[in-house]
Design an enzyme around this catalytic site. Structure first.
Site, PDB file in Angstrom:
ATOM      1  N   LYS A  99       0.902  -1.115   0.130  1.00  0.00           N
ATOM      2  CA  LYS A  99      -0.022   0.067  -0.109  1.00  0.00           C
ATOM      3  C   LYS A  99       0.907   1.208  -0.194  1.00  0.00           C
ATOM      4  CE  LYS A  99      -4.024   1.887   2.801  1.00  0.00           C
ATOM      5  NZ  LYS A  99      -4.751   1.672   3.695  1.00  0.00           N
ATOM      6  N   SER A 103     -10.075  -0.820   6.933  1.00  0.00           N
ATOM      7  CA  SER A 103      -9.676  -0.697   5.544  1.00  0.00           C
ATOM      8  C   SER A 103      -8.839  -1.875   5.279  1.00  0.00           C
ATOM      9  CB  SER A 103      -8.493   0.601   5.473  1.00  0.00           C
ATOM     10  OG  SER A 103      -9.356   1.880   5.324  1.00  0.00           O
ATOM     11  N   SER A 125      -9.801   1.598   2.802  1.00  0.00           N
ATOM     12  CA  SER A 125      -8.987   2.465   1.797  1.00  0.00           C
ATOM     13  C   SER A 125      -7.828   1.523   1.078  1.00  0.00           C
ATOM     14  CB  SER A 125      -8.274   3.221   2.638  1.00  0.00           C
ATOM     15  OG  SER A 125      -7.409   2.876   3.572  1.00  0.00           O
TER      16      SER A 125
HETATM   17  N1  GLN Z   1     -13.185   3.908   5.880  1.00  0.00           N
HETATM   18  C1  GLN Z   1     -12.753   4.130   7.122  1.00  0.00           C
HETATM   19  C2  GLN Z   1     -12.466   5.615   7.173  1.00  0.00           C
HETATM   20  O1  GLN Z   1     -12.887   6.404   6.152  1.00  0.00           O
HETATM   21  C3  GLN Z   1     -11.637   3.584   7.784  1.00  0.00           C
HETATM   22  C4  GLN Z   1     -10.373   3.822   7.025  1.00  0.00           C
HETATM   23  C5  GLN Z   1      -9.317   3.007   7.359  1.00  0.00           C
HETATM   24  O2  GLN Z   1      -9.469   2.550   7.801  1.00  0.00           O
HETATM   25  N2  GLN Z   1      -7.994   3.493   6.873  1.00  0.00           N
HETATM   26  O3  GLN Z   1     -11.912   6.369   7.809  1.00  0.00           O
END
Ligand code: GLN
Length: 496
Positions: A79, A178, A154
């Site tokens: 990532k 995410s 994400s």
């Molecule tokens: N979807 C969640 C957010 O928008 C979690 C994102 C994540 O785990 N990085 O914050």
């Protein structure tokens, strides 16, 4: 069988025996990437020569008799939020466009030392804020199961790369879901380790008390091998846990759950959940029972307040963490023409460099932390966080693990929730409690929803430092479903 169809464990064995070289394995994956990337768009950065140089170096180390781990020579996608000293790191933000970090994240470094070969850096929601990867400043990544759908977020570039057989393994970060959510909607395995079990050093910070690096793979054992290769105490991360942990690889090989106590979270399921998700989830619960586990229902009423608490705590931390992008130290600088003050340059740069979701969160967080509102919002959210942790503790006195669907729905169409942040936030309804409490949780595939034929994930949550339980139960589910289906959910590289 083509090399890209092999598991990471198989590739590691073939390379260790000298039957294939790390270079051949890397080439097979680079060729697959060249073929499918125009459709999937999982990667933000690829450099064939750097990858092949790494593979050649690993082959040389193996020939010299160096003892590397079981994944030596196996390719991986990172990532683009983990720093890499030989490739750019952008967090999918314009504010870091072209930034070349002078150092490796601990996760990157440990995996390099273990002989893994980096295929490239994967797309994400800008600074990991989102659930669909549509918040990337660069490109939209597509779900290999249906190119009109999101790959989750994400860490959607990392999930898509593994589900599309561009990489056998990838890394992600899980702040609110995410890793687990993208794994669920692409039909692969994704694990959020215990907070502090994997190092945040060199991980670009979103919400420091929640951010957790973790693995993606197409099966439970591969995920365990990867987690074991990068985990462990790191003196460079002040929140890293310095305690012995049970082997997750052994747990993934064990897969025996007879006599285990499994709690079904009462609050997750029912209204608002897609029928096909619930059908596969309920079958998975029955399967656990048929494998000899004792299944009971557990009520965790405070989990309903996890989402609002998270959307105060995460933006608060991000508003502080992202203050470092001040146009002076990294990346983009806008309007520095000799006529403007540093403050003006900073404001112009942040206005141009951050996307709408990042700005929304910085504003929310700044508001929640400002004097006069701190107690009402941030302070209150922290109290909710404590209540959730206590509820988990009470539950884990009664059961060994808790289960729920990973997500309320399967992968939604690209664009469907892009203008509706609240609908987007709901994708993490079931994953967020484990982030707030810091405990371990995994998502494993449990079938396809009838109405759309898309993958459904089963979430297995374990206590802090109980990562091995996630793998043990995950492996049991995987084994039983594979014998029912006559093979894994993803059998071979999709044609695309
Ligand atoms: N979807 C969640 C957010 O928008 C979690 C994102 C994540 O785990 N990085 O914050």
């Amino acid at each position: 069988m083509s090399l890209i169809n092999k598991t990471a464990a198989q590739l590691g064995e073939l390379i260790a025996k000298g039957e294939v070289s790390a270079v051949e394995v890397a080439e097979a994956h680079l060729d697959r990437m060249a073929e499918v990337e125009p459709k999937i768009q999982a990667f933000l950065h690829v450099d064939r020569e750097i990858t092949l140089d790494q593979a050649r170096a690993v082959d040389a180390r193996l020939r010299a008799g160096e003892q590397l781990g079981p994944l030596a020579g196996v390719p991986i996608a990172h990532k683009d939020i983990f720093t890499t000293n030989d490739m750019p790191t952008t967090a999918a933000s314009k504010i870091l466009e072209g930034w070349r970090p002078p150092f490796d994240a601990t996760v990157t470094r440990r995996l390099r030392e273990a002989g893994l070969v980096i295929l490239g850096k994967t797309n994400l929601d800008e600074f990991a804020m989102g659930s669909s990867t549509e918040n990337s400043a660069y490109q939209v990544t597509r779900n290999p199961w249906d190119l009109s759908r999101i790959p989750g977020g994400s860490s959607g570039g990392s999930s898509a790369a593994v589900a599309a057989y561009e990489a056998p393994l990838s890394t992600g970060t899980d702040t609110g879901g995410s890793i687990r959510q993208p794994a669920a909607v692409t039909g692969i395995v994704g694990m959020k380790p215990t907070y502090g079990g994997s190092s945040r050093f060199g991980l670009i910070a979103f919400a420091s008390s929640l951010d957790t690096p973790g693995p993606f793979a197409r099966n439970v054992l591969d995920a365990a091998l990867l987690q074991e290769a990068f985990s462990g105490h790191d003196p460079l991360d002040s929140t890293s846990i310095d305690a012995p942990v049970p082997s997750v690889v052994e747990a993934a090989r064990n897969a025996d759950i007879a006599g285990m106590r499994i709690g079904v979270v009462k609050e997750f399921g029912g209204e608002g959940y897609q029928p096909g998700v619930l059908a596969r989830y309920n079958e998975a619960v029955q399967l656990l029972e048929s494998l000899g586990a004792k299944v009971v229902e557990i009520s965790c009423p405070s989990f309903a307040t996890a989402l609002p608490a998270y959307y105060l705590i995460a933006p608060s931390e991000c508003s502080s963490n992202l203050a470092r992008f001040d146009a002076m130290r990294y990346g983009l600088r806008v309007g520095d023409d000799g006529t403007r003050s540093a403050e003006e340059v900073m404001a112009l740069t942040r206005a141009a460099g951050f996307g709408p979701e990042v700005k929304r969160r910085i504003m929310l967080g700044t508001y929640a932390l400002s004097s006069g509102y701190y107690d009402a919002y941030y302070g209150q959210a922290q109290k909710v966080r404590t209540v959730i942790s206590r509820e988990f503790e009470a539950a884990f006195h009664q059961v060994d693990v808790l289960v729920s669907p990973t997500t309320p729905t399967t992968a939604f169409p690209i664009g469907e929730r892009a203008d509706d942040p609240m609908a987007m936030y709901l994708a993490d309804l079931c994953t967020i409690p484990s982030n707030l409490a810091g405990n371990a949780a995994i998502s494993v595939p449990c079938g396809l929803a009838d109405e759309d034929g898309l993958p459904v994930g089963l979430q297995i949550m374990a206590p802090v430092l109980g990562d091995d339980r996630c793998y043990r139960v995950g492996a049991a589910v995987e084994k039983a479903l594979e014998s029912r289906w006559g093979g894994p959910l993803l059998k071979e590289a999709p044609a695309l």
